[in-house]
Design a protein around this motif. Structure first.
Motif, PDB file in Angstrom:
ATOM      1  N   ARG A 191       0.909 -23.829  40.726  1.00  0.00           N
ATOM      2  CA  ARG A 191       0.727 -24.488  39.433  1.00  0.00           C
ATOM      3  C   ARG A 191       0.108 -23.607  38.354  1.00  0.00           C
ATOM      4  N   GLU A 192       0.199 -22.300  38.484  1.00  0.00           N
ATOM      5  CA  GLU A 192      -0.153 -21.427  37.373  1.00  0.00           C
ATOM      6  C   GLU A 192       1.056 -21.353  36.438  1.00  0.00           C
ATOM      7  N   SER A 193       0.818 -21.318  35.145  1.00  0.00           N
ATOM      8  CA  SER A 193       1.908 -21.386  34.174  1.00  0.00           C
ATOM      9  C   SER A 193       2.553 -20.015  33.960  1.00  0.00           C
ATOM     10  N   VAL A 194       3.780 -20.059  33.468  1.00  0.00           N
ATOM     11  CA  VAL A 194       4.486 -18.819  33.148  1.00  0.00           C
ATOM     12  C   VAL A 194       3.744 -18.046  32.068  1.00  0.00           C
ATOM     13  N   ASP A 195       3.226 -18.761  31.076  1.00  0.00           N
ATOM     14  CA  ASP A 195       2.487 -18.099  29.996  1.00  0.00           C
ATOM     15  C   ASP A 195       1.260 -17.369  30.529  1.00  0.00           C
ATOM     16  N   ASP A 196       0.506 -18.037  31.408  1.00  0.00           N
ATOM     17  CA  ASP A 196      -0.700 -17.410  31.957  1.00  0.00           C
ATOM     18  C   ASP A 196      -0.362 -16.195  32.807  1.00  0.00           C
ATOM     19  N   LEU A 197       0.692 -16.307  33.604  1.00  0.00           N
ATOM     20  CA  LEU A 197       1.087 -15.185  34.455  1.00  0.00           C
ATOM     21  C   LEU A 197       1.568 -14.008  33.609  1.00  0.00           C
ATOM     22  N   ALA A 198       2.324 -14.294  32.567  1.00  0.00           N
ATOM     23  CA  ALA A 198       2.811 -13.235  31.689  1.00  0.00           C
ATOM     24  C   ALA A 198       1.646 -12.506  31.019  1.00  0.00           C
ATOM     25  N   GLU A 199       0.659 -13.270  30.584  1.00  0.00           N
ATOM     26  CA  GLU A 199      -0.506 -12.662  29.931  1.00  0.00           C
ATOM     27  C   GLU A 199      -1.312 -11.833  30.914  1.00  0.00           C
ATOM     28  N   GLU A 200      -1.537 -12.367  32.109  1.00  0.00           N
ATOM     29  CA  GLU A 200      -2.360 -11.655  33.095  1.00  0.00           C
ATOM     30  C   GLU A 200      -1.718 -10.344  33.535  1.00  0.00           C
ATOM     31  N   TYR A 201      -0.409 -10.372  33.771  1.00  0.00           N
ATOM     32  CA  TYR A 201       0.272  -9.177  34.279  1.00  0.00           C
ATOM     33  C   TYR A 201       0.797  -8.269  33.163  1.00  0.00           C
ATOM     34  N   GLY A 202       0.694  -8.722  31.913  1.00  0.00           N
ATOM     35  CA  GLY A 202       1.165  -7.901  30.812  1.00  0.00           C
ATOM     36  C   GLY A 202       2.666  -7.743  30.790  1.00  0.00           C
ATOM     37  N   ARG A 203       3.384  -8.807  31.198  1.00  0.00           N
ATOM     38  CA  ARG A 203       4.853  -8.786  31.211  1.00  0.00           C
ATOM     39  C   ARG A 203       5.383  -9.874  30.287  1.00  0.00           C
ATOM     40  N   THR A 204       6.643  -9.828  29.997  1.00  0.00           N
ATOM     41  CA  THR A 204       7.233 -10.853  29.141  1.00  0.00           C
ATOM     42  C   THR A 204       7.458 -12.137  29.940  1.00  0.00           C
ATOM     43  N   LYS A 205       7.568 -13.239  29.228  1.00  0.00           N
ATOM     44  CA  LYS A 205       7.866 -14.514  29.892  1.00  0.00           C
ATOM     45  C   LYS A 205       9.208 -14.444  30.614  1.00  0.00           C
ATOM     46  N   ARG A 206      10.168 -13.756  30.027  1.00  0.00           N
ATOM     47  CA  ARG A 206      11.495 -13.634  30.640  1.00  0.00           C
ATOM     48  C   ARG A 206      11.398 -12.938  32.000  1.00  0.00           C
ATOM     49  N   GLU A 207      10.598 -11.897  32.078  1.00  0.00           N
ATOM     50  CA  GLU A 207      10.450 -11.191  33.356  1.00  0.00           C
ATOM     51  C   GLU A 207       9.805 -12.088  34.411  1.00  0.00           C
ATOM     52  N   ILE A 208       8.793 -12.832  34.009  1.00  0.00           N
ATOM     53  CA  ILE A 208       8.125 -13.743  34.940  1.00  0.00           C
ATOM     54  C   ILE A 208       9.096 -14.823  35.401  1.00  0.00           C
ATOM     55  N   GLU A 209       9.854 -15.362  34.487  1.00  0.00           N
ATOM     56  CA  GLU A 209      10.825 -16.409  34.821  1.00  0.00           C
ATOM     57  C   GLU A 209      11.901 -15.888  35.767  1.00  0.00           C
ATOM     58  N   GLU A 210      12.355 -14.660  35.545  1.00  0.00           N
ATOM     59  CA  GLU A 210      13.378 -14.086  36.418  1.00  0.00           C
ATOM     60  C   GLU A 210      12.825 -13.826  37.813  1.00  0.00           C
ATOM     61  N   ALA A 211      11.565 -13.405  37.900  1.00  0.00           N
ATOM     62  CA  ALA A 211      10.941 -13.196  39.209  1.00  0.00           C
ATOM     63  C   ALA A 211      10.867 -14.509  39.979  1.00  0.00           C
ATOM     64  N   ILE A 212      10.510 -15.579  39.297  1.00  0.00           N
ATOM     65  CA  ILE A 212      10.432 -16.900  39.927  1.00  0.00           C
ATOM     66  C   ILE A 212      11.826 -17.363  40.339  1.00  0.00           C
ATOM     67  N   ARG A 213      12.772 -17.179  39.445  1.00  0.00           N
ATOM     68  CA  ARG A 213      14.150 -17.586  39.746  1.00  0.00           C
ATOM     69  C   ARG A 213      14.706 -16.817  40.937  1.00  0.00           C
ATOM     70  N   TRP A 214      14.394 -15.539  41.008  1.00  0.00           N
ATOM     71  CA  TRP A 214      14.845 -14.709  42.136  1.00  0.00           C
ATOM     72  C   TRP A 214      14.315 -15.243  43.455  1.00  0.00           C
ATOM     73  N   GLU A 215      13.036 -15.584  43.485  1.00  0.00           N
ATOM     74  CA  GLU A 215      12.414 -16.052  44.720  1.00  0.00           C
ATOM     75  C   GLU A 215      12.849 -17.467  45.083  1.00  0.00           C
ATOM     76  N   GLN A 216      13.197 -18.270  44.102  1.00  0.00           N
ATOM     77  CA  GLN A 216      13.559 -19.655  44.369  1.00  0.00           C
ATOM     78  C   GLN A 216      15.028 -19.818  44.749  1.00  0.00           C
ATOM     79  N   ALA A 217      15.821 -18.782  44.550  1.00  0.00           N
ATOM     80  CA  ALA A 217      17.243 -18.867  44.891  1.00  0.00           C
ATOM     81  C   ALA A 217      17.387 -19.083  46.391  1.00  0.00           C
ATOM     82  N   GLN A 218      18.203 -20.025  46.775  1.00  0.00           N
ATOM     83  CA  GLN A 218      18.392 -20.367  48.177  1.00  0.00           C
ATOM     84  C   GLN A 218      19.454 -19.475  48.799  1.00  0.00           C
TER      85      GLN A 218
END
Length: 222
Positions: A191-218
């Motif tokens: 339940r950490e947000s995409v915005d918070d993760l992007a800020e903490e890691y210094g990456r764009t929201k798109r990169e964070i979203e793609e990482a999540i999408r990659w891991e969630q793909a079945q």
């Protein structure tokens, strides 16, 4: 550099199910490529006992492209690889040699000409481009980097997710970093947000979203 390639790229570092997940290939299909189910010769020789090396992963990636995009039948690919060995001493000809296909036959580009391998070496002159080979970067020193597909297999797919044995123990990371996609997805699932993760890691929201999408793909069902 050859020692680096041997010591890192040839290690049996990946399980069959892991590679099936990374490449979005049905598990049983991948097993058939790797074992022939005891009835046919393997198309890709595994580096260890039911374990694949990074080079094996790349070979299966290219094979997946040939099968998916060009509708090449496995017996034709197997026959072509036997012919390819006559032209290339490489233990990984699918990766170390530039290959092309017209959807029926498998080709080797050599000295500006194209060898039709599925016709036992007959010369052809038809230029074609391999979509999957463009996801693999390699430099003159023989070092490889693999940018995975996330949403779809196309040239428009961004290169956000990287697999490189020299980074993050060869597990998927956000390109340009050592940040494991699994870590991002785990924190998002907590339940950490995409915005918070992007800020903490210094990456764009798109990169964070793609990482999540990659891991969630079945994984694709066998």
């Amino acid at each position: 550099m050859e020692q680096v390639k041997t010591s890192i790229y040839e290690l049996p570092a990946y399980g069959v199910s892991e590679v099936a997940q990374y490449l979005r290939v049905p598990y049983q299909t991948l097993r058939y490529w790797l074992t022939g189910f005891g009835k046919q010769l393997p198309v890709v020789a595994m580096a260890g006992d039911n374990r694949l090396s990074f080079m094996n992963l790349l070979e299966c990636h290219v094979l997946s492209g040939m099968r998916r995009h060009y509708n090449l039948r496995l017996p034709k690919v197997r026959k072509a690889l036997l012919e390819l060995k006559k032209h290339s001493p490489s233990s990984h000809p699918l990766i170390d040699t530039s290959l092309e296909t017209n959807g029926v036959d498998l080709f080797l580009r050599e000295l500006g000409r194209v060898v039709n391998l599925s016709r036992y070496g007959q010369r052809e002159f038809l230029p074609f481009l391999e979509l999957h080979l463009r996801r693999i970067e390699h430099d003159p020193d023989g070092l490889f980097r693999f940018f995975t597909f996330v949403r779809e297999r196309s040239d428009s797919e961004p290169r956000f997710i990287l697999i490189d044995p020299k980074i993050g123990f060869g597990k998927p990371v956000i390109a340009g970093t050592g940040i494991h996609t699994a870590t991002i997805a785990a924190r998002f699932n907590a339940r950490e947000s995409v915005d918070d993760l992007a800020e903490e890691y210094g990456r764009t929201k798109r990169e964070i979203e793609e990482a999540i999408r990659w891991e969630q793909a079945q994984p694709i069902a066998a």
